[in-house]
Design an enzyme around this catalytic site. Sequence first.
Site, PDB file in Angstrom:
ATOM      1  N   ASP B  65       0.796  -1.216   0.000  1.00 51.63           N
ATOM      2  CA  ASP B  65       0.000   0.000   0.000  1.00 51.63           C
ATOM      3  C   ASP B  65       0.831   1.270   0.000  1.00 51.63           C
ATOM      4  OD1 ASP B  65      -0.466   0.667   3.463  1.00 51.63           O
ATOM      5  OD2 ASP B  65       0.760  -0.955   2.635  1.00 51.63           O
ATOM      6  N   LYS B 177      -6.409  -0.582   6.856  1.00 52.95           N
ATOM      7  CA  LYS B 177      -5.173  -0.408   7.602  1.00 52.95           C
ATOM      8  C   LYS B 177      -4.970   1.063   7.895  1.00 52.95           C
ATOM      9  CE  LYS B 177      -0.637   0.949   6.848  1.00 52.95           C
ATOM     10  NZ  LYS B 177       0.353   0.319   5.983  1.00 52.95           N
ATOM     11  N   GLU B 217      -2.507  -0.535  13.876  1.00 53.74           N
ATOM     12  CA  GLU B 217      -1.045  -0.418  13.742  1.00 53.74           C
ATOM     13  C   GLU B 217      -0.474   0.822  14.427  1.00 53.74           C
ATOM     14  OE1 GLU B 217       0.345  -0.446   9.688  1.00 53.74           O
ATOM     15  OE2 GLU B 217       2.457  -0.228  10.244  1.00 53.74           O
ATOM     16  N   GLU B 219       2.878   1.966  15.181  1.00 56.09           N
ATOM     17  CA  GLU B 219       4.267   1.562  15.004  1.00 56.09           C
ATOM     18  C   GLU B 219       5.163   2.330  15.964  1.00 56.09           C
ATOM     19  OE1 GLU B 219       5.899   1.700  11.034  1.00 56.09           O
ATOM     20  OE2 GLU B 219       7.937   1.241  11.734  1.00 56.09           O
ATOM     21  N   LYS B 259      -1.131  -4.991  14.073  1.00 54.34           N
ATOM     22  CA  LYS B 259       0.116  -4.908  13.310  1.00 54.34           C
ATOM     23  C   LYS B 259       1.130  -4.163  14.177  1.00 54.34           C
ATOM     24  CE  LYS B 259       2.146  -3.626   8.822  1.00 54.34           C
ATOM     25  NZ  LYS B 259       1.917  -3.543   7.375  1.00 54.34           N
ATOM     26  N   GLY B 303      12.017  -1.964   8.544  1.00 52.10           N
ATOM     27  CA  GLY B 303      13.398  -1.671   8.237  1.00 52.10           C
ATOM     28  C   GLY B 303      14.346  -2.820   8.509  1.00 52.10           C
ATOM     29  N   SER B 328       3.048  -8.998   8.227  1.00 53.39           N
ATOM     30  CA  SER B 328       2.449  -8.081   7.270  1.00 53.39           C
ATOM     31  C   SER B 328       3.613  -7.235   6.788  1.00 53.39           C
ATOM     32  CB  SER B 328       1.380  -7.203   7.923  1.00 53.39           C
ATOM     33  OG  SER B 328       0.913  -6.231   6.998  1.00 53.39           O
ATOM     34  N   ARG B 331       8.566  -3.977   2.696  1.00 50.47           N
ATOM     35  CA  ARG B 331       9.942  -4.043   2.186  1.00 50.47           C
ATOM     36  C   ARG B 331      10.535  -5.438   2.344  1.00 50.47           C
ATOM     37  NH1 ARG B 331      12.295   0.955   5.484  1.00 50.47           N
ATOM     38  NH2 ARG B 331      10.408   0.554   6.729  1.00 50.47           N
ATOM     39  N   TYR B 390       6.839   7.193   4.977  1.00 52.78           N
ATOM     40  CA  TYR B 390       6.210   6.449   3.879  1.00 52.78           C
ATOM     41  C   TYR B 390       5.989   7.377   2.708  1.00 52.78           C
ATOM     42  CZ  TYR B 390       4.994   1.895   5.750  1.00 52.78           C
ATOM     43  OH  TYR B 390       5.032   0.617   6.203  1.00 52.78           O
TER      44      TYR B 390
END
Lengths: 393, 390
Positions: B65, B177, B217, B219, B259, B303, B328, B331, B390
Amino acid sequence: MAALLKPAVSLASSQFMGQVLKPAAASSSLATPQQYASLSVRAGPYADELVKTANAVASKGRGILAMDESNATCGKRLASIGLENTEANRQAYRELLVTTPGLGDYISGAILFEETLYQSTLAGKKFVDCLKEAGIAPGIKVDKGLVPLAGSNDESWCQGLDGLAARSAEYYKQGARFAKWRTVVSIPNGPSRLAVVEAAWGLARYAAISQENGLVPIVEPEILLDGEHNIDRTLAVAEEVWSEVFYQLANNNVMFEGILLKPSMVTPGAECKERVTPEVVAEYTLKMLKRRVPPAVPGIMFLSGGQSEVEATLNLNAMNQSPNPWHVSFSYARALQNTVLKTWGGNPEKVKAAQTALLIRAKANSLAQLGKYSAEGESEEAKKGMFVANYTY
Amino acid sequence: MAALLKSSVCLGSSQFMGQALKPAAVSTSAHQPAHLVVRAGPYDEELIKTANSIASKGRGILAMDESNATCGKRLASIGLENTEANRQAYRELLVTTPGIGAYISGAILFEETLYQSTLAGKKFVDCLQEAGIAPGIKVDKGLVPLAGSNDESWCQGLDGLASRSAEYYKQGARFAKWRTVVSIPNGPSRLAVVEAAWGLARYAKISQEHGLVPIVEPEILLDGEHGIDRTLTVAEQVWNEVFYHLANNNVMFEGILLKPSMVTPGAECKERASPEKVAEYTLKMLKRRVPPSVPGIMFLSGGQSEVEATLNLNAMNQSPNPWHVSFSYARALQNTVLKTWGGNPENVEKAQTALLIRAKANSLAQLGKYSAEGESEEAKKGMFVANYTY
């Protein structure tokens, strides 16, 4: 408003969470196995012992004998069999319980009232020693009872934080290894948000203080049975209460691997016309627990709250028909003691028969913990409901 | 202060919780046991079904996404212009990979991609659904500075979210998401934590009301010199706040997915941690914060190198967990794929093979059966970018 702001105030003395927390435990590669065995930022001096005790209490096929009736409540029990409320009578009854041979097969912990923690058998053996030798962890009721909650809808709050640290340290010295604090929530009275937050906050503070002093806290927000509400309403309130409780426990840095829970089962109110089967009680209760209880908590020890002895056992059995992420067991007072008391009747010649009655109930609940109980052969006495409206300990 | 009061305000319009809640669902003997929610929504059964399908054994999510700007960076790294045609070509490569549904249970799309088709004219959502892959949609509107904080961010996107979600559902999306972030070097401040949790909770409720399983999520960024104990503390605080507000917003836990970032040392911390240690700390955190009714936990890679992300996931699945523990990855699934493709139509098959290799590796990791032998050097390259946006 102050009560509602508590979650903000607890962490808000500084703007940054980083400054409020103590520095993280040493994170060098030389961290000893113990330091990250509990992986708690504030790994207190008792962390490992708390985990050990909690797991011993939450062991397969075993549960808790709640025998912590205050002197006043114990007086009611004694009165029901025609006995005076004297220390000697209380001592005699408790001696009967703690010296029951083989009790440790089914009972992993016994909650005591303060007086009892310091008592001994007539022969001079400390009650705490009787219990420990039987493999039963001694516990201690540490709250100072319910009183009216100002600003609420005639609801209650639980006192006991004042001097709790010092008392807990003393109880630990005497041999107690877990603590109990019972607060209540009333559905007919709301419950108000104030009452829910106060209940959760009090439990969280008590739990943190207990752990700091070597006692595994049993966390007990009893949602009273009184009321005409149905089981869906009970579920909604239970979810709100336990959400608030876990939130505040976390805010107080309580170590979840070293606590036990003592919930009420999710049932219809006592005056609700619609009754439900043990299977429905189990379904609703497990649904609630799965939504609210992280797997780090080792054990969930249900209160019986006025259910009959057999009802309490059947419901527990229904909850153990398949594996759960935590030990699901009992912490029963009336549902273990009712028949025992009546069998004894204060007569020394009936002590053995009464102890046998205790073993029968303890074993029944042990089987229920294993999901293997059957109600065949239970006595009529055991099936009698024990709900008392507006029940006070 | 307003944010701090949210937890009391959300239930405080009336003094009594009884009045704040809607009346209990009908409780006849034919009660509604399947989900036992006071406010049973119209999509409840479907949400549970979707969540469980995504959280199925041996499978995880392909996060694809990337916003147009971020996708542009990916394309630039292989010398391609950031055009819709190139974005379409790359995403077609991904969603038409044969057999990918054996390892991938869901694919998160950017809005543009949700409405795209193959060159031959087949909708991407149909390609995915036919492969047994649930289409997901990124619904947040990105991070912006959080006023009153210590240079921290908050995630926008609640405005108009209900109608956008309904449209996405119509187009075929079945999960959503929303990614917000928390920064350890910047505190995090209590304000940032509460805002992150509240935004996620509101988004989650709106999603469920419109048939989309919300992936939750928050993060915790890798940036920083902090050790793994500090990450654990912050993660516990963040997830405590998140679950509290999810409950306050009456989100149905059986119909969400998480997530999280794994619990690791900061990127600039001198002391590194083995996969076993990452697994120990991460599982400890999850067991302290995640009730068992949540069906699945799908980790972000944030990462880590492709192999690192797979090894860490594998270490977490060495014994049974109370929830599905999976991936999920963006990268960590796409890095080698992108380089293999290089924009060359003749490399499409090879690139798809590269995707299958990474997807299968992570599938094995979900089952606890992965071994790093035979992995390429490319797959081991770290992909941490400081101050990554992002």
